[in-house]
Structures are given as structure tokens and as C-alpha cells.
Design an enzyme around this catalytic site. Structure first.
Site, PDB file in Angstrom:
ATOM      1  N   TRP A   1      11.379  -4.889  -4.366  1.00  0.00           N
ATOM      2  CA  TRP A   1      11.018  -4.513  -5.728  1.00  0.00           C
ATOM      3  C   TRP A   1      12.219  -4.708  -6.662  1.00  0.00           C
ATOM      4  CZ3 TRP A   1       9.617  -1.576  -1.400  1.00  0.00           C
ATOM      5  CH2 TRP A   1       8.240  -1.585  -1.122  1.00  0.00           C
TER       6      TRP A   1
ATOM      7  N   HIS B   1       6.163   0.443  -8.906  1.00  0.00           N
ATOM      8  CA  HIS B   1       4.805   0.542  -8.351  1.00  0.00           C
ATOM      9  C   HIS B   1       4.263   1.933  -8.702  1.00  0.00           C
ATOM     10  CE1 HIS B   1       6.894   1.649  -4.235  1.00  0.00           C
ATOM     11  NE2 HIS B   1       7.414   2.298  -5.249  1.00  0.00           N
TER      12      HIS B   1
ATOM     13  N   ARG C   1       8.393  -4.997 -13.069  1.00  0.00           N
ATOM     14  CA  ARG C   1       9.328  -5.613 -12.120  1.00  0.00           C
ATOM     15  C   ARG C   1      10.131  -6.699 -12.825  1.00  0.00           C
ATOM     16  NH1 ARG C   1       5.878  -5.891  -6.473  1.00  0.00           N
ATOM     17  NH2 ARG C   1       5.201  -3.717  -6.656  1.00  0.00           N
TER      18      ARG C   1
ATOM     19  N   GLN D   1      -1.166  -1.386 -11.529  1.00  0.00           N
ATOM     20  CA  GLN D   1      -1.625  -1.187 -10.152  1.00  0.00           C
ATOM     21  C   GLN D   1      -2.615  -0.031 -10.106  1.00  0.00           C
ATOM     22  OE1 GLN D   1       1.855  -0.510  -7.668  1.00  0.00           O
ATOM     23  NE2 GLN D   1       2.060  -2.706  -7.276  1.00  0.00           N
TER      24      GLN D   1
ATOM     25  N   VAL E   1       4.503   3.521   4.769  1.00  0.00           N
ATOM     26  CA  VAL E   1       3.310   3.666   5.615  1.00  0.00           C
ATOM     27  C   VAL E   1       3.607   3.195   7.033  1.00  0.00           C
ATOM     28  CG1 VAL E   1       1.480   3.569   3.866  1.00  0.00           C
ATOM     29  CG2 VAL E   1       2.468   1.440   4.717  1.00  0.00           C
TER      30      VAL E   1
ATOM     31  N   ALA F   1      -2.867   5.528   2.319  1.00  0.00           N
ATOM     32  CA  ALA F   1      -2.463   5.193   0.945  1.00  0.00           C
ATOM     33  C   ALA F   1      -2.717   3.703   0.761  1.00  0.00           C
ATOM     34  CB  ALA F   1      -0.993   5.502   0.731  1.00  0.00           C
TER      35      ALA F   1
HETATM   36  C1  FA5 Z   1       3.229  -2.314  -3.561  1.00  0.00           C
HETATM   37  O1  FA5 Z   1       3.601  -2.250  -4.719  1.00  0.00           O
HETATM   38  C2  FA5 Z   1       2.941  -1.082  -2.770  1.00  0.00           C
HETATM   39  N1  FA5 Z   1       3.344   0.065  -3.513  1.00  0.00           N
HETATM   40  C3  FA5 Z   1       1.437  -1.040  -2.436  1.00  0.00           C
HETATM   41  C4  FA5 Z   1       1.112  -0.022  -1.394  1.00  0.00           C
HETATM   42  C5  FA5 Z   1       0.733   1.248  -1.767  1.00  0.00           C
HETATM   43  C6  FA5 Z   1       1.223  -0.362  -0.028  1.00  0.00           C
HETATM   44  C7  FA5 Z   1       0.447   2.206  -0.796  1.00  0.00           C
HETATM   45  C8  FA5 Z   1       0.940   0.601   0.957  1.00  0.00           C
HETATM   46  C9  FA5 Z   1       0.534   1.863   0.556  1.00  0.00           C
HETATM   47  P1  FA5 Z   1       3.094  -4.922  -3.539  1.00  0.00           P
HETATM   48  O2  FA5 Z   1       4.476  -5.170  -4.007  1.00  0.00           O
HETATM   49  O3  FA5 Z   1       2.540  -5.876  -2.552  1.00  0.00           O
HETATM   50  O4  FA5 Z   1       2.909  -3.469  -2.947  1.00  0.00           O
HETATM   51  O5  FA5 Z   1       2.132  -4.886  -4.829  1.00  0.00           O
HETATM   52  C10 FA5 Z   1       0.750  -4.565  -4.726  1.00  0.00           C
HETATM   53  C11 FA5 Z   1      -0.069  -5.511  -5.607  1.00  0.00           C
HETATM   54  O6  FA5 Z   1       0.448  -5.492  -6.929  1.00  0.00           O
HETATM   55  C12 FA5 Z   1       0.013  -6.966  -5.187  1.00  0.00           C
HETATM   56  O7  FA5 Z   1      -0.957  -7.252  -4.209  1.00  0.00           O
HETATM   57  C13 FA5 Z   1      -0.283  -7.698  -6.479  1.00  0.00           C
HETATM   58  O8  FA5 Z   1      -1.687  -7.803  -6.691  1.00  0.00           O
HETATM   59  C14 FA5 Z   1       0.280  -6.772  -7.516  1.00  0.00           C
HETATM   60  N2  FA5 Z   1       1.572  -7.278  -8.001  1.00  0.00           N
HETATM   61  C15 FA5 Z   1       2.777  -7.178  -7.421  1.00  0.00           C
HETATM   62  N3  FA5 Z   1       3.719  -7.770  -8.187  1.00  0.00           N
HETATM   63  C16 FA5 Z   1       3.101  -8.256  -9.280  1.00  0.00           C
HETATM   64  C17 FA5 Z   1       3.528  -8.987 -10.448  1.00  0.00           C
HETATM   65  N4  FA5 Z   1       4.786  -9.276 -10.668  1.00  0.00           N
HETATM   66  N5  FA5 Z   1       2.586  -9.311 -11.363  1.00  0.00           N
HETATM   67  C18 FA5 Z   1       1.297  -8.982 -11.159  1.00  0.00           C
HETATM   68  N6  FA5 Z   1       0.832  -8.302 -10.113  1.00  0.00           N
HETATM   69  C19 FA5 Z   1       1.716  -7.947  -9.164  1.00  0.00           C
END
Ligand code: FA5
Length: 339
Positions: free
Chosen positions: A150, A170, A196, A210, A253, A307
Site C-alpha cells: 500500500w 483501504h 494510494r 472500497q 487474514v 473480512a
Molecule cells: C485491500 O485493500 C484489502 N484491504 C482488502 C481486504 C479486506 C482483504 C479484508 C482481506 C480482508 P487490495 O489492495 O487488493 O486489498 O484492494 C482491494 C480492491 O480495491 C482491489 O481488488 C481493487 O478492486 C481495488 N483497488 C486497489 N487499488 C486500487 C486503485 N489504485 N484504484 C482503483 N481500485 C483499486
């Protein structure tokens, strides 16, 4: 002639005042100033007068004519102000412009409706977070390589001794806030804006949204998650969707999974949206890590939960066929007006 001017002056203004329609007003005007009007006759007769009389009567008659014209004009405006003039009801009306919801708002509203009907509550949290809630309590300590998952916008501090703050990367820190102040069992979702420090492209933005989910109790399982998320995506995309959970890693998790759904556009046959795989990757999930329960003061031996976190723009792009994530915050009316 002086007599006539005096008489006109005496009656004309009261007559103008007593008219009630533009037609009546025009009649009064014609009586005095028309081709055969009384004052017009006086003005015509001036030529026959002596120079001396003309000098006396001429300017008075002309001034009176100007005052009558002015009084008629004023009276006409009175009628217009009180709408006594003709109004054409068949004239096309003014089009009233109506605002449109951003498709992201529509997606979040739909999501909330679905989860509310599944027994979840909708919760929110601040966009400026502490390092503790965003990382440490989620089992991502400083110097842990997982932090690099992140890229973070940090806030300036007045003193190095102050705890660091950031724009949440997030929605997961709201898990911490909620568990610190509530006792299980509960089920919540948290829609919210996240940030981000990333390069943008058609699928990545620096500011995006999100939807977090958290269900905690004594008997909550990953099978419960699979059934909840299947119901959610099936209702969101208005069709029967299959879910596939693939092993993955998120520090908060254990086990962690990546959530895939069958492509709602081609129903697994393969298309450009799913890059001909038949499946779409929609977010991360897993069973809450015991360290996270420790951080909020729950007993990991008696409490368990799932989660998940999904990208809201990503879901809206799939649902509405939006090709580029940058359109959501582009302020382009041509985009918004389609929803
Ligand atoms: C997370 O942010 C974790 N907090 C999710 C999670 C929650 C996992 C609870 C387990 C338990 P990740 O970095 O993969 O995970 O982001 C989740 C979703 O956010 C991605 O699948 C994507 O759809 C969206 N996302 C991430 N980064 C971006 C971005 N820069 N722009 C748009 N959408 C994004």
C-alpha cells in the site's frame, strides 16, 4: 385653443388611469393622439395661428402630447406586470434540468440495500487515519515488507514525536475502530473513499472507493462468506454468479483468499472484459487473523470472523460497462448524464 388644451389635460390622465386592458388604453390614446384625435387637431391648427399665439400654445401642446405618450407607456407596463396581457399557453416551456447520480453512488446505494437485507449494518470511518489503525493493528508492523502493498500519502506532522497520520489506503482500519467499540456478534459493511500514492491508468486511481465487510461471532466461517458474497454479486449483477476463492495473502487474514466471480457479461464463455478467462477478480477476503483480534481486545480462541474488501469503482465499471476508472471523478457531464 387654450381652452381645448386645458380640457384635454383635465380629462386624459384620469382616462388613461381608468383603462383595464391594452385595448381600452389604445382607444383612449387614439381619441387624443390618433389621426383624428383632439390633441392632434390642436397641433394641426397651430399653423393657422398668429406667430405670437403659436409661440404660446405650440410648446404647451407638444409637451402635453409627450406626457400622454409617456402615461400610455407606463400604463401598458402596469398591464404587463400584472399579466393582463395576452399569454400564449401553447408556447414551449423552459426545460428543467435535473441532476444525475454518479454511477459510483448508484453502486454504493445498491450495495447497501443488498447487505442491509442480508442483516448487515452500514458503518463509516474517517479518511484521515492513524498509522496504528491503518497498519499496526492490522498485523502490518513498521518495516514489514507487506507495507509496500500500500503506497501511502502521509500527512505532515508539527513534531516528530507526534503519531504519524495518513490518508487511509483501504477501508480495513474501520474494522479496528468498530471492534474496539462493539462486542460480537455483528455484521457490517463499510463503503468509503481510500487513497494510494500510485500511478493512474484505466483501472487505477489515487483516490478510489472500497467496500469493506466484516462478520464476527463464535461460529462464523469462510463457507458463510462464500454464500454471502455469492448472494451479493448475484443480486448486484442481476444474474446467478458463481464464486471461486483462490489462496492469497493479506497480513490481517488467515487464510487469505482472492475472490473471483464468473464474468456477468459473457457467463464464463470468455470476452474482453474477463480477458477471455470467464472469471473476474473482484477483491480480497479471509478469516480475521488472531493478531487483529488481539489488537482490539477480543479473545481469538472463542471469536472468529470473515473480512473482505472489494473495489467499488471496479464493480460499477463491470455493472455499467464503464471502460476507464478516471471517468468517475472527471466532472464530465456527458458521462454523468448517461446515468
Ligand atoms: C485491500 O485493500 C484489502 N484491504 C482488502 C481486504 C479486506 C482483504 C479484508 C482481506 C480482508 P487490495 O489492495 O487488493 O486489498 O484492494 C482491494 C480492491 O480495491 C482491489 O481488488 C481493487 O478492486 C481495488 N483497488 C486497489 N487499488 C486500487 C486503485 N489504485 N484504484 C482503483 N481500485 C483499486
Amino acid at each position: 385653443m387654450i381652452m381645448t388644451i386645458n380640457e384635454i389635460e383635465h380629462s386624459v390622465f384620469a382616462e388613461i388611469h381608468n383603462t383595464h386592458t391594452a385595448k381600452e388604453l389604445e382607444e383612449v390614446r387614439a381619441r387624443y393622439l390618433g389621426r383624428k384625435g383632439t390633441l392632434t387637431s390642436v397641433l394641426r391648427g397651430l399653423a393657422e395661428l398668429s406667430l405670437e399665439d403659436r409661440r404660446e400654445i405650440g410648446p404647451r401642446a407638444q409637451a402635453l402630447r409627450d406626457r400622454i405618450e409617456e402615461a400610455c407607456e407606463d400604463r401598458l407596463q402596469d398591464f404587463e406586470a400584472t399579466s393582463e396581457t395576452f399569454f400564449d399557453v401553447s408556447f414551449p416551456g423552459k426545460k428543467i434540468t435535473v441532476g444525475h447520480h454518479n454511477p459510483l453512488s448508484l453502486l454504493i446505494q445498491d450495495t447497501e440495500d443488498i447487505f442491509l437485507s442480508l442483516g448487515f449494518s452500514v458503518v463509516d470511518g474517517p479518511e484521515v487515519e492513524t498509522e496504528f489503525n491503518n497498519f499496526d493493528a492490522l498485523n502490518i508492523p513498521a518495516n514489514h515488507p507487506a507495507r509496500e502493498m500500500w503506497d501511502t500519502f502521509w500527512l505532515k506532522r508539527a513534531h516528530n514525536t507526534e503519531p504519524r497520520k495518513l490518508l487511509r489506503t483501504h477501508t480495513s482500519p474501520v474494522q479496528i475502530r468498530y471492534m474496539q467499540t462493539h462486542e460480537p456478534p455483528f455484521r457490517i459493511i463499510v463503503p468509503g473513499t481510500t487513497y494510494r500514492y500510485e500511478a493512474t491508468d484505466a483501472r487505477h486511481e489515487m483516490q478510489f472507493s472500497q467496500i469493506e465487510g466484516l462478520a464476527v461471532g463464535e461460529t462464523v466461517t469462510l463457507a458463510n462468506f462464500k454464500s454471502i458474497i455469492t448472494a451479493f454479486f448475484s443480486r448486484l449483477f442481476a444474474q446467478k454468479v458463481e464464486i471461486r476463492l483462490r489462496p492469497s495473502y493479506f497480513p490481517f487474514v488467515e487464510p487469505g483468499v482472492e475472490v473471483d466471480a464468473t464474468c456477468p457479461r459473457c457467463h464464463k464463455r470468455g470476452c474482453e472484459l474477463c480477458t477471455f478467462t470467464g472469471w473476474l477478480e473482484l477483491g480480497g477476503a479471509g478469516m480475521v487473523h488472531p493478531h487483529v483480534f488481539d489488537a482490539v481486545g477480543y479473545n481469538p480462541n472463542t471469536i472468529q470472523g470473515f473480512a473482505f474488501g472489494v473495489g467499488a469503482e471496479r464493480l460499477a465499471m463491470i455493472k455499467y460497462g464503464i471502460p476507464d476508472i478516471r471517468l468517475f471523478r472527471s466532472s464530465d457531464l456527458r458521462f454523468i448524464q448517461q446515468f
